[in-house]
Design a protein around this motif. Structure first.
Motif, mmCIF file in Angstrom:
data_model
loop_
_atom_site.group_PDB
_atom_site.id
_atom_site.type_symbol
_atom_site.label_atom_id
_atom_site.label_comp_id
_atom_site.label_asym_id
_atom_site.label_seq_id
_atom_site.Cartn_x
_atom_site.Cartn_y
_atom_site.Cartn_z
ATOM 1 N N ILE A 1 -61.096 -18.754 -66.638
ATOM 2 C CA ILE A 1 -59.873 -18.652 -67.434
ATOM 3 C C ILE A 1 -58.744 -19.485 -66.821
ATOM 4 C CG2 ILE A 1 -58.985 -16.613 -66.230
ATOM 5 C CD1 ILE A 1 -58.043 -15.564 -68.967
ATOM 6 N N ARG B 1 -58.227 -22.582 -68.692
ATOM 7 C CA ARG B 1 -57.831 -22.467 -70.098
ATOM 8 C C ARG B 1 -56.436 -23.052 -70.292
ATOM 9 N NH1 ARG B 1 -57.478 -16.503 -72.676
ATOM 10 N NH2 ARG B 1 -55.450 -16.595 -71.630
ATOM 11 N N HIS C 1 -57.356 -18.896 -81.041
ATOM 12 C CA HIS C 1 -57.854 -18.488 -79.730
ATOM 13 C C HIS C 1 -58.252 -17.008 -79.793
ATOM 14 C CE1 HIS C 1 -56.611 -22.356 -78.141
ATOM 15 N NE2 HIS C 1 -55.435 -22.178 -78.727
ATOM 16 N N SER D 1 -60.905 -21.568 -79.118
ATOM 17 C CA SER D 1 -61.410 -21.067 -77.846
ATOM 18 C C SER D 1 -61.775 -19.594 -77.973
ATOM 19 C CB SER D 1 -60.376 -21.252 -76.727
ATOM 20 O OG SER D 1 -59.359 -20.253 -76.799
ATOM 21 N N THR E 1 -62.405 -16.229 -75.225
ATOM 22 C CA THR E 1 -62.352 -15.741 -73.844
ATOM 23 C C THR E 1 -63.159 -14.453 -73.746
ATOM 24 O OG1 THR E 1 -60.158 -16.710 -73.494
ATOM 25 C CG2 THR E 1 -60.869 -14.999 -71.949
ATOM 26 N N TYR F 1 -64.193 -19.477 -72.322
ATOM 27 C CA TYR F 1 -63.681 -19.226 -70.979
ATOM 28 C C TYR F 1 -64.020 -17.800 -70.552
ATOM 29 C CZ TYR F 1 -60.970 -23.391 -72.107
ATOM 30 O OH TYR F 1 -60.590 -24.664 -72.487
#
Length: 239
Positions: free
Chosen positions: A73, A76, A88, A144, A146, A168
């Motif tokens: 992360i 990121r 995101h 993205s 996470t 990530y």
């Protein structure tokens, strides 16, 4: 609205926005606790039902192993933290009582829009397939994702390739780095408490719970709903 799992803050904001009626969330809480003292059950519709949050740690030690080619992360883009650019997402899994049944949960950071479905198991193959299926309709707005360090996200490179996005990984046991997802899972638990055997929950029940969540007004959205906010973002993208 409480039986629909709206919080007192959401009810207060919705009344102000839609009906120009002022009723503070503190007043609603007072009414709920007065009802509880009198033997009522309104408090059962609150997210935590008066219980304290339990931190899921392991004395600061990591026991989940390493995922091949994981991207931290820390790499990121900073714009993700600013929550001004839609696209995101944060991802996690929710496990049923006795490890029976699994939900994949994904939430977009700006609109708070949530996607979720049941999977046959917590295997990387099942979670990967579900992730791609859930986000493909919004592919143009997936920049993205996470995740935490669970092995169910070991096929992150396939997800990244199929959705043309970056994936990530948060630092181990740093749940605040995916705070929105943690909060959203808590909201989902209103429909499916930890005592629920998720293997017995139907796909229709999951869809209904997520639809209800996406149609609840959110304070961070000026009491718009996540569904409305996502529709706005998708329309702007297509314009």
């Amino acid at each position: 609205k409480l039986p629909q799992c709206w919080s007192p803050e959401q009810i207060s904001g919705w009344l102000e926005r839609e009906h120009e009626q002022h009723l503070s969330h503190e007043s609603i809480y007072l009414r709920v606790w007065a009802d509880k003292k009198a033997g009522g059950q309104l408090y059962q519709h609150l997210r935590r039902r008066g219980k304290k949050y339990q931190w899921r740690g392991s004395n600061g030690k990591t026991s989940r192993g390493q995922i091949k080619n994981r991207v931290s992360i820390s790499e990121r883009p900073a714009v993700v933290d600013e929550k001004i650019e839609a696209g995101h997402w944060e991802i996690d899994t929710v496990i049923g009582k006795g490890h029976k049944g699994v939900l994949v949960t994904i939430v977009e950071r700006v609109t708070k829009f949530t996607r979720s479905c049941k999977v046959a198991s917590k295997s990387a193959a099942c979670v990967t397939a579900a992730t791609i299926k859930l986000l493909t309709p919004f592919k143009d707005l997936v920049l993205s994702i996470t995740a935490d360090n669970g092995k169910e996200f070991a096929c992150h490179e396939k997800i990244a390739a199929k959705l043309a996005c970056d994936v990530y990984f948060a630092n181990p046991y740093c749940s605040w780095e995916r705070g929105l997802n943690e909060n959203t899972n808590g909201l989902i638990r209103q429909s499916f408490p930890k005592c629920t055997d998720l293997s017995k929950v139907t796909d229709q029940e999951v869809r209904r719970a997520i639809d209800r969540l996406n149609k609840r007004p959110r304070k961070l959205l000026g009491y718009k709903t996540p569904a409305f906010a996502m529709t706005e973002k998708m329309a702007a993208l297509a314009a």
